[in-house]
Write an enzyme that holds these catalytic residues in place. Structure first.
Site, PDB file in Angstrom:
ATOM      1  CE  LYS A   1      -6.796  -3.023  -0.465  1.00 52.78           C
ATOM      2  NZ  LYS A   1      -6.007  -3.923   0.370  1.00 52.78           N
TER       3      LYS A   1
ATOM      4  NE  ARG B   1      -7.644   0.057   4.986  1.00 50.52           N
ATOM      5  CZ  ARG B   1      -6.684   0.365   4.112  1.00 50.52           C
ATOM      6  NH1 ARG B   1      -6.851   1.332   3.261  1.00 50.52           N
ATOM      7  NH2 ARG B   1      -5.561  -0.326   4.100  1.00 50.52           N
TER       8      ARG B   1
ATOM      9  NE  ARG C   1       2.653   0.721   3.029  1.00 51.14           N
ATOM     10  CZ  ARG C   1       1.380   0.470   2.738  1.00 51.14           C
ATOM     11  NH1 ARG C   1       0.990   0.381   1.486  1.00 51.14           N
ATOM     12  NH2 ARG C   1       0.493   0.283   3.693  1.00 51.14           N
TER      13      ARG C   1
ATOM     14  NE  ARG D   1      -1.010  -2.554   6.784  1.00 46.14           N
ATOM     15  CZ  ARG D   1      -0.094  -2.853   5.860  1.00 46.14           C
ATOM     16  NH1 ARG D   1       1.133  -3.212   6.221  1.00 46.14           N
ATOM     17  NH2 ARG D   1      -0.385  -2.788   4.606  1.00 46.14           N
TER      18      ARG D   1
HETATM   19  P1  AMP Z   1      -2.856   1.197   2.524  1.00 44.82           P
HETATM   20  O1  AMP Z   1      -1.769   1.859   1.755  1.00 44.82           O
HETATM   21  O2  AMP Z   1      -4.179   1.192   1.825  1.00 44.82           O
HETATM   22  O3  AMP Z   1      -2.444  -0.172   3.024  1.00 44.82           O
HETATM   23  O4  AMP Z   1      -3.077   2.102   3.833  1.00 44.82           O
HETATM   24  C1  AMP Z   1      -2.065   2.295   4.780  1.00 44.82           C
HETATM   25  C2  AMP Z   1      -2.642   2.829   6.078  1.00 44.82           C
HETATM   26  O5  AMP Z   1      -3.276   4.088   5.850  1.00 44.82           O
HETATM   27  C3  AMP Z   1      -3.728   1.962   6.707  1.00 44.82           C
HETATM   28  O6  AMP Z   1      -3.182   0.908   7.498  1.00 44.82           O
HETATM   29  C4  AMP Z   1      -4.484   2.995   7.543  1.00 44.82           C
HETATM   30  O7  AMP Z   1      -3.777   3.334   8.726  1.00 44.82           O
HETATM   31  C5  AMP Z   1      -4.463   4.205   6.633  1.00 44.82           C
HETATM   32  N1  AMP Z   1      -5.625   4.217   5.719  1.00 44.82           N
HETATM   33  C6  AMP Z   1      -5.596   4.096   4.366  1.00 44.82           C
HETATM   34  N2  AMP Z   1      -6.846   4.127   3.868  1.00 44.82           N
HETATM   35  C7  AMP Z   1      -7.680   4.258   4.922  1.00 44.82           C
HETATM   36  C8  AMP Z   1      -9.090   4.319   5.073  1.00 44.82           C
HETATM   37  N3  AMP Z   1      -9.910   4.228   4.028  1.00 44.82           N
HETATM   38  N4  AMP Z   1      -9.589   4.441   6.331  1.00 44.82           N
HETATM   39  C9  AMP Z   1      -8.792   4.530   7.398  1.00 44.82           C
HETATM   40  N5  AMP Z   1      -7.464   4.461   7.346  1.00 44.82           N
HETATM   41  C10 AMP Z   1      -6.897   4.323   6.114  1.00 44.82           C
END
Ligand code: AMP
Length: 214
Positions: A18, A91, A163, A174
């Site tokens: 994404k 999400r 990360r 996740r």
């Molecule tokens: P990502 O970089 O999109 O994989 O997000 C990394 C982490 O940030 C996720 O595993 C969540 O802990 C948090 N996070 C990111 N976007 C959201 C969202 N829309 N709602 C809740 N937690 C989020």
């Protein structure tokens, strides 16, 4: 906020590509790129109050509470004057409903919703070899999309990082959260969703996505 702004949403499990594709589309259309994961990681690294709260959820692979996330997005969109791409938001159903109400209030419409899909086995493989530039946030994959120099960003020449939530146990969590909370959104957006098979190189996938903008 300018009237009649349009937004594009990217759905799909962690590791589906994404972020990579959303960035490419933003560049292609000259849209803003809004990644809630990037926003939260920035807060964590700046050691803000929000960062301290988010960190507790992020390191376990859990979702940051909806009310917190909706405030972040509302603030971000308030100052945004052009088309935008959302990466990692919404999400949950509550986030999607909250987003609809923010959109209504600000006269924003959804232009497209893309959903990228890849197999679970591929996700684990991809995320374990994912590296990110701490400067420009460009995403690399040591196997399929490596940097030119050993683990250094092609643009910033700084050491790439892994990360902290790209560890196998957190990746599994996740994925579990995705299936429990986020997959419901495929039904919520069913009339708008464009399914993209996410296996292949990032260029191949981008070519498929680009066809929807001609
Ligand atoms: P990502 O970089 O999109 O994989 O997000 C990394 C982490 O940030 C996720 O595993 C969540 O802990 C948090 N996070 C990111 N976007 C959201 C969202 N829309 N709602 C809740 N937690 C989020």
């Amino acid at each position: 906020m300018a009237e009649g702004v349009k937004g594009i949403i990217f759905l799909g499990p962690p590791g589906a590509g994404k972020g990579t594709q959303a960035k490419k589309v933003a560049h292609f259309l000259n849209y803003s790129f809004i990644s809630t994961g990037d926003i939260l990681r920035e807060e964590v690294s700046k050691k803000t109050e929000l960062g301290a709260l988010a960190k507790k959820y992020m390191e376990k692979g859990e979702l940051v509470p909806d009310d917190v996330m909706l405030k972040i997005i509302e603030k971000k969109l308030k100052y945004n004057k052009k088309g935008f791409i959302l990466d990692g938001f919404p999400r949950t159903l509550q986030q999607a409903e909250g987003l609809d109400s923010i959109f209504r209030k600000n006269n924003i419409s959804i232009e497209k919703v893309f959903c990228l899909s890849v197999s679970e086995e591929e996700i684990i493989k991809r995320l374990s070899s994912r590296r990110v530039c701490p400067g420009c946030k460009r995403i690399y994959n040591l196997i399929t999309d490596p940097p030119e120099k050993n683990e250094k960003c092609d643009v910033c020449n700084v050491e790439l990082i892994k990360r902290s939530d790209d560890k196998e146990d957190v990746i599994r969590k996740r994925l579990e959260v995705y299936k429990k909370d986020t997959e419901l959104l495929l039904n919520y957006y069913r009339e708008k969703i464009i399914d993209i098979e996410g296996n292949g190189s990032s260029e191949e996938i981008f070519e498929k996505i680009k066809k929807f903008f001609k």
